[in-house]
Design a protein around this motif. Sequence first.
Motif, mmCIF file in Angstrom:
data_model
loop_
_atom_site.group_PDB
_atom_site.id
_atom_site.type_symbol
_atom_site.label_atom_id
_atom_site.label_comp_id
_atom_site.label_asym_id
_atom_site.label_seq_id
_atom_site.Cartn_x
_atom_site.Cartn_y
_atom_site.Cartn_z
ATOM 1 N N ARG A 63 0.862 -1.192 0.000
ATOM 2 C CA ARG A 63 0.000 0.000 0.000
ATOM 3 C C ARG A 63 0.888 1.227 0.000
ATOM 4 O O ARG A 63 1.629 1.452 0.957
ATOM 5 C CB ARG A 63 -0.888 0.013 1.240
ATOM 6 N N GLY A 64 0.825 1.992 -1.075
ATOM 7 C CA GLY A 64 1.672 3.177 -1.158
ATOM 8 C C GLY A 64 1.959 3.485 -2.607
ATOM 9 O O GLY A 64 1.087 3.327 -3.468
ATOM 10 N N LEU A 65 3.176 3.902 -2.857
ATOM 11 C CA LEU A 65 3.573 4.250 -4.217
ATOM 12 C C LEU A 65 4.626 3.257 -4.677
ATOM 13 O O LEU A 65 5.715 3.197 -4.107
ATOM 14 C CB LEU A 65 4.121 5.695 -4.231
ATOM 15 N N LEU A 66 4.273 2.491 -5.686
ATOM 16 C CA LEU A 66 5.223 1.530 -6.248
ATOM 17 C C LEU A 66 5.850 2.159 -7.483
ATOM 18 O O LEU A 66 5.146 2.678 -8.349
ATOM 19 C CB LEU A 66 4.487 0.244 -6.631
ATOM 20 N N TYR A 67 7.154 2.106 -7.536
ATOM 21 C CA TYR A 67 7.901 2.715 -8.647
ATOM 22 C C TYR A 67 8.534 1.566 -9.417
ATOM 23 O O TYR A 67 9.325 0.803 -8.854
ATOM 24 C CB TYR A 67 8.923 3.655 -8.042
ATOM 25 N N ALA A 68 8.166 1.427 -10.682
ATOM 26 C CA ALA A 68 8.808 0.408 -11.513
ATOM 27 C C ALA A 68 9.791 1.102 -12.448
ATOM 28 O O ALA A 68 9.404 1.986 -13.218
ATOM 29 C CB ALA A 68 7.759 -0.355 -12.315
ATOM 30 N N GLY A 69 11.058 0.729 -12.336
ATOM 31 C CA GLY A 69 12.065 1.193 -13.288
ATOM 32 C C GLY A 69 12.064 0.186 -14.430
ATOM 33 O O GLY A 69 12.312 -1.001 -14.224
ATOM 34 N N ILE A 70 11.706 0.655 -15.623
ATOM 35 C CA ILE A 70 11.485 -0.247 -16.763
ATOM 36 C C ILE A 70 12.542 -0.006 -17.834
ATOM 37 O O ILE A 70 12.883 1.147 -18.117
ATOM 38 C CB ILE A 70 10.097 0.034 -17.392
ATOM 39 N N MET A 71 13.043 -1.088 -18.427
ATOM 40 C CA MET A 71 13.908 -0.955 -19.608
ATOM 41 C C MET A 71 13.063 -1.339 -20.814
ATOM 42 O O MET A 71 12.463 -2.421 -20.847
ATOM 43 C CB MET A 71 15.111 -1.898 -19.479
ATOM 44 N N LEU A 72 13.008 -0.446 -21.790
ATOM 45 C CA LEU A 72 12.250 -0.750 -23.008
ATOM 46 C C LEU A 72 13.187 -1.469 -23.973
ATOM 47 O O LEU A 72 13.910 -0.844 -24.740
ATOM 48 C CB LEU A 72 11.703 0.548 -23.611
ATOM 49 N N THR A 73 13.202 -2.784 -23.889
ATOM 50 C CA THR A 73 14.124 -3.570 -24.718
ATOM 51 C C THR A 73 13.429 -3.973 -26.018
ATOM 52 O O THR A 73 12.203 -3.841 -26.144
ATOM 53 C CB THR A 73 14.574 -4.861 -23.994
ATOM 54 N N ASP A 74 14.217 -4.509 -26.950
ATOM 55 C CA ASP A 74 13.629 -4.992 -28.207
ATOM 56 C C ASP A 74 12.613 -6.096 -27.948
ATOM 57 O O ASP A 74 11.691 -6.313 -28.730
ATOM 58 C CB ASP A 74 14.728 -5.523 -29.143
ATOM 59 N N ALA A 75 12.813 -6.813 -26.824
ATOM 60 C CA ALA A 75 11.897 -7.915 -26.506
ATOM 61 C C ALA A 75 10.721 -7.444 -25.654
ATOM 62 O O ALA A 75 9.987 -8.261 -25.109
ATOM 63 C CB ALA A 75 12.670 -9.011 -25.777
ATOM 64 N N GLY A 76 10.564 -6.121 -25.493
ATOM 65 C CA GLY A 76 9.443 -5.592 -24.702
ATOM 66 C C GLY A 76 9.923 -5.004 -23.388
ATOM 67 O O GLY A 76 11.110 -5.055 -23.071
ATOM 68 N N PRO A 77 8.987 -4.441 -22.602
ATOM 69 C CA PRO A 77 9.384 -3.816 -21.331
ATOM 70 C C PRO A 77 9.840 -4.844 -20.295
ATOM 71 O O PRO A 77 9.183 -5.874 -20.126
ATOM 72 C CB PRO A 77 8.089 -3.122 -20.866
ATOM 73 N N LYS A 78 10.980 -4.560 -19.660
ATOM 74 C CA LYS A 78 11.484 -5.446 -18.607
ATOM 75 C C LYS A 78 11.818 -4.608 -17.379
ATOM 76 O O LYS A 78 12.223 -3.449 -17.506
ATOM 77 C CB LYS A 78 12.765 -6.157 -19.071
ATOM 78 N N VAL A 79 11.685 -5.220 -16.208
ATOM 79 C CA VAL A 79 11.929 -4.477 -14.972
ATOM 80 C C VAL A 79 13.428 -4.366 -14.684
ATOM 81 O O VAL A 79 14.143 -5.368 -14.686
ATOM 82 C CB VAL A 79 11.226 -5.167 -13.782
ATOM 83 N N VAL A 80 13.893 -3.134 -14.459
ATOM 84 C CA VAL A 80 15.266 -2.927 -13.983
ATOM 85 C C VAL A 80 15.253 -3.072 -12.470
ATOM 86 O O VAL A 80 16.095 -3.735 -11.880
ATOM 87 C CB VAL A 80 15.780 -1.516 -14.366
ATOM 88 N N GLU A 81 14.282 -2.438 -11.841
ATOM 89 C CA GLU A 81 14.152 -2.510 -10.379
ATOM 90 C C GLU A 81 12.781 -2.008 -9.978
ATOM 91 O O GLU A 81 12.111 -1.305 -10.733
ATOM 92 C CB GLU A 81 15.201 -1.619 -9.701
ATOM 93 N N PHE A 82 12.378 -2.401 -8.777
ATOM 94 C CA PHE A 82 11.205 -1.781 -8.150
ATOM 95 C C PHE A 82 11.692 -0.934 -6.989
ATOM 96 O O PHE A 82 12.637 -1.317 -6.288
ATOM 97 C CB PHE A 82 10.251 -2.847 -7.591
ATOM 98 N N ASN A 83 11.027 0.201 -6.772
ATOM 99 C CA ASN A 83 11.267 0.986 -5.570
ATOM 100 C C ASN A 83 9.953 1.107 -4.821
ATOM 101 O O ASN A 83 8.871 1.045 -5.425
ATOM 102 C CB ASN A 83 11.800 2.377 -5.919
ATOM 103 N N CYS A 84 10.062 1.297 -3.501
ATOM 104 C CA CYS A 84 8.843 1.276 -2.681
ATOM 105 C C CYS A 84 8.369 2.682 -2.350
ATOM 106 O O CYS A 84 7.648 2.874 -1.383
ATOM 107 C CB CYS A 84 9.096 0.467 -1.417
ATOM 108 N N ARG A 85 8.759 3.665 -3.189
ATOM 109 C CA ARG A 85 8.457 5.082 -2.881
ATOM 110 C C ARG A 85 8.587 5.883 -4.162
ATOM 111 O O ARG A 85 9.031 5.365 -5.183
ATOM 112 C CB ARG A 85 9.421 5.573 -1.804
ATOM 113 N N PHE A 86 8.233 7.169 -4.077
ATOM 114 C CA PHE A 86 8.375 8.047 -5.245
ATOM 115 C C PHE A 86 9.848 8.176 -5.630
ATOM 116 O O PHE A 86 10.730 8.144 -4.771
ATOM 117 C CB PHE A 86 7.873 9.452 -4.907
ATOM 118 N N GLY A 87 10.098 8.365 -6.920
ATOM 119 C CA GLY A 87 11.466 8.567 -7.409
ATOM 120 C C GLY A 87 11.913 10.003 -7.217
ATOM 121 O O GLY A 87 11.101 10.927 -7.224
ATOM 122 N N ASP A 88 13.194 10.170 -7.060
ATOM 123 C CA ASP A 88 13.782 11.494 -6.895
ATOM 124 C C ASP A 88 14.895 11.601 -7.928
ATOM 125 O O ASP A 88 15.841 10.813 -7.851
ATOM 126 C CB ASP A 88 14.317 11.602 -5.458
#
Length: 430
Positions: A265-290
């Motif tokens: 419950r909160g703000l989930l931040y997905a860091g996504i890499m847009l690869t040739d094979a589609g979007p892949k997760v670089v990392e998740f963060n459990c808060r807003f990005g800065d």
Amino acid sequence: MRILIVGNGGREHVLAWKIRRDSPSSEIFSTRPNGGMLIDSQPVDISPGDIESITEWSVSQDVDLVVVGPEGPLASGLVDLLGSKGVPVFGPSKAASRIESSKIYSKTLMKQIGIPTADFKSFTNSIDALSYIKKRGGAMVVKASGLAAGKGAIVCGNVDDAARALTNIMTNSTFGRAGREVVIEEFMEGEELSVFALSDGQDSCLMLPSQDHKRIGEGDSGPNTGGMGAYTPISLATDALLSQIQDEIIQPILSGLAKDDSEFRGLLYAGIMLTDAGPKVVEFNCRFGDPETQAVLPLLASSLLDPMMAIANGESISGLKLHWSGKAALTTVLASSGYPEEYPKGLPIHIPEEIADDPHALIFHAGTSMSPSGLVTSGGRVIAATGLADTLTEAASKSREIANKIEFEGKQFRNDIGWRELSRSDTQLS
Ligand code: AMP
Ligand code: GLY
């Protein structure tokens, strides 16, 4: 309403700024605020990491909502502690925060559920890690598993670089205890996207996607930092792509966490890499990005406080629609000389008054503090200068204009934030 914001960086300054606009009559407090947050919030002299004192204070002050900005207090269990005393809080529990605080947990959960991400192996022993690096060969990424202020991932072009990164993380303990376990992963090629999702634990609502510039140098060169600038919107992030990210990445990880007794419950931040094979997760963060938040929230025309309150009170956000201004925003981070390594503190900062009168210019403080002699630097990332406009080109030039006008000794900033999007095209946004 009485609202406490935990944290005192650039992200927390935007949160205070936005909540103040959502609810002008509320009393807003913040923990040891930076120089800029003093405009929108009253200081509380408790360290953002002191979760016991924050809880005690919130109970004694009858606070209606605590908003936790940084990952540190989330990972230490601030939300659990506040919850046990009945204080409404926006942010994930300690268990759910593992999605950021342990890369091994996060990668293993992604693998179990089948969420697209880089192939990886984790190690607690440097000899095994080194032999894997040699076997793997080529480009790879070596990461400290724990929290390392956004600097714990080292992108390596070859085996020698990776071996050096491993020695730094595991033997020299560059990131302290965070590096007792490492993750070594496949290098993914593509553009990155930061996707923020509000979540009540079950449902999610995506915010405007943004792009961050993590490297210190122009053209995205040099070491990683906490983030040197960000912007939104991104033309690559079509509605179809965002739906795919929500359906194939965000919702599955939320149900995976819920099944693991770690409802998010909160703000989930997905860091996504847009690869040739589609979007892949670089990392998740459990808060807003800065500094992404310094670009995204100024474009949010509807309330942030209302969904935060709903989530904090255990209500559903199903059907929530956020409204955006339709403008572009670009933020440039002004950093101290030497950052991301050692940097001086206590240098006087001059912000010309004309900036405060410009409705298209926003200044969000990070490493600043108010001293008896005026505003001084107190951190590596000092100020984020956000430009707002109808087009990204105009937002970029406004942001750079402000960055040039603010003065402190040794100021460094990137003049090329947004270069990928700007080199594509500049569509009229409104
Ligand atoms: P992280 O701390 O995991 O977010 O990584 C910080 C930055 O390192 C990311 O924003 C990427 O720019 C880069 N990075 C991390 N993992 C990878 C990967 N597997 N492939 C390529 N770049 C990566
Ligand atoms: N801007 C990257 C982060 O907040 O982790």
